[in-house]
Design a protein around this motif. Sequence first.
Motif, PDB file in Angstrom:
ATOM      1  N   ILE A   7     -24.784 -17.561 -20.308  1.00 43.60           N
ATOM      2  CA  ILE A   7     -25.604 -18.169 -19.254  1.00 43.60           C
ATOM      3  C   ILE A   7     -24.813 -19.234 -18.513  1.00 43.60           C
ATOM      4  N   HIS A   9     -26.112 -21.847 -16.024  1.00 50.35           N
ATOM      5  CA  HIS A   9     -27.282 -22.387 -15.333  1.00 50.35           C
ATOM      6  C   HIS A   9     -26.846 -23.186 -14.112  1.00 50.35           C
ATOM      7  N   LYS A  12     -31.221 -24.399  -8.402  1.00 47.44           N
ATOM      8  CA  LYS A  12     -31.518 -23.220  -7.589  1.00 47.44           C
ATOM      9  C   LYS A  12     -31.164 -23.336  -6.115  1.00 47.44           C
ATOM     10  N   THR A  22     -29.311 -19.065 -11.215  1.00 49.30           N
ATOM     11  CA  THR A  22     -28.731 -19.039 -12.566  1.00 49.30           C
ATOM     12  C   THR A  22     -28.138 -17.657 -12.814  1.00 49.30           C
ATOM     13  N   ILE A  24     -26.545 -14.697 -15.312  1.00 50.07           N
ATOM     14  CA  ILE A  24     -26.624 -14.151 -16.669  1.00 50.07           C
ATOM     15  C   ILE A  24     -25.632 -13.008 -16.792  1.00 50.07           C
ATOM     16  N   LEU A  40     -30.958 -15.157 -11.608  1.00 50.23           N
ATOM     17  CA  LEU A  40     -32.319 -15.679 -11.717  1.00 50.23           C
ATOM     18  C   LEU A  40     -32.536 -16.658 -10.572  1.00 50.23           C
ATOM     19  N   GLU A  43     -37.300 -20.698 -11.207  1.00 55.29           N
ATOM     20  CA  GLU A  43     -37.707 -21.011 -12.578  1.00 55.29           C
ATOM     21  C   GLU A  43     -38.594 -19.923 -13.183  1.00 55.29           C
ATOM     22  N   ASP A  45     -38.247 -16.734 -12.668  1.00 56.33           N
ATOM     23  CA  ASP A  45     -37.299 -15.724 -13.140  1.00 56.33           C
ATOM     24  C   ASP A  45     -36.735 -16.120 -14.501  1.00 56.33           C
ATOM     25  N   GLU A  46     -36.442 -17.412 -14.664  1.00 52.78           N
ATOM     26  CA  GLU A  46     -35.910 -17.887 -15.941  1.00 52.78           C
ATOM     27  C   GLU A  46     -36.929 -17.689 -17.059  1.00 52.78           C
ATOM     28  N   GLY A 114     -29.122 -27.206 -17.439  1.00 50.40           N
ATOM     29  CA  GLY A 114     -29.678 -26.059 -18.142  1.00 50.40           C
ATOM     30  C   GLY A 114     -30.439 -26.392 -19.410  1.00 50.40           C
ATOM     31  N   ILE A 117     -33.991 -24.514 -19.879  1.00 47.59           N
ATOM     32  CA  ILE A 117     -33.984 -23.100 -20.252  1.00 47.59           C
ATOM     33  C   ILE A 117     -33.404 -22.922 -21.657  1.00 47.59           C
TER      34      ILE A 117
END
Length: 400
Positions: A7, A9, A12, A22, A24, A40, A43, A45-46, A114, A117
Amino acid sequence: MSRIIGIRHRVKKTTEGEARPTEIAVFADLSLTKPTAYKLEDEMDELDFVFGRFPVSYREASEGENLSQFFSRHIKTKKSKDETGNEITKVSAPVSHDGLTAGDTVVSILGGSGRKIIFALSRRAEQIGAKVLCVPSGLLNKFREQDKEKDSENVARLFVKQPDLFHEVTIKDRGLIILREKLDARTDAMKARIACEQRLLQRMIGNVFCNEDGLYPEGKLEEIFAEEKANNSIFQALLLEEKAREKELTACVSAMDIYKNIFSPIEGCGPMIASRIIASVGDIRRFEGNIAKFKAYCGVHLQDGQFARQRNNEAANWSNEIRQAMYLLGEQFNRRPNSVWGMKFREYKEKMRNSHPETVGEGGKKKYTPSHIHKMAKWRTLTKFAEYVFKKWNKQQTMV
């Protein structure tokens, strides 16, 4: 073999409006072949990824199809025109989802933006049988294989090659994240109260001076201001909020082993000061056992034989938050001369007075004046305090 999920982070959106989702990287196994990449965007989406509900493929919905089984945010609509020029709306529904599943190993850097998350992933991982591990950002910088833009892959590759650099995020780590959130909430409430107070002050002064009737107040301006604050519902509400956030912060830090074992026994180091130090440091393992790095982070180190200070056009290499907390702590030691650290303060002050009994002039400036000796002794005491905290904190961490 379980999946490895790296990840990276990011906040956004920048202040200029640039999208910074973010990132992945999902590796199917330890071979680290080409990963599946996701972005993502927000938030939600996270959260979808945390709970394994992040849509990764879509199909066009048939006309009149019942889509109530899907989350409304997962349904996509797109307007277009048919061959005759009439506007039509195409609706798409998710076909498959991805996210944290049992057996996954999630890896990321420690702290930063991050932390929220990481908290959510760690809590979910405990429920479903997955793992979340972190590495200090300094170690990723040291061993990074590709450029920073591919850190979602870099952190996964580092984990496979040097897993001993990582540690699993536990309930204690989540407690530190909660403390950071509580401290930020209290700080925001305090800033809002101060801003309101300043607006009221300026408005009150304007009403007194800019008055066509030329009325002269009977009492002092301070008295008028105090009455203005007492009668202002917005200010009083902000004051109550600040007290509530402070109460939450005090309860949070007071329940932590770090506070109870290290900071609470120190006279003058209450929950407000200790919370800023603990939250700013986060995990003591980030300093890799290097006490010099810790002192530099606290801003109580030496630069060219002198206590550190920020110079023009130079970036400070310390945390302003923890340095401010240290400054406030030094004031508390000074006000408690009979406490353990208050006596250390007096001891250093006496030694420096004996070493420099006379004020000297150097470069148009006076050195070793009473105020200069006082400041030197305070920062020397804080340096020793930082060393004490580092050793105690590291010892407690190794016992966990």
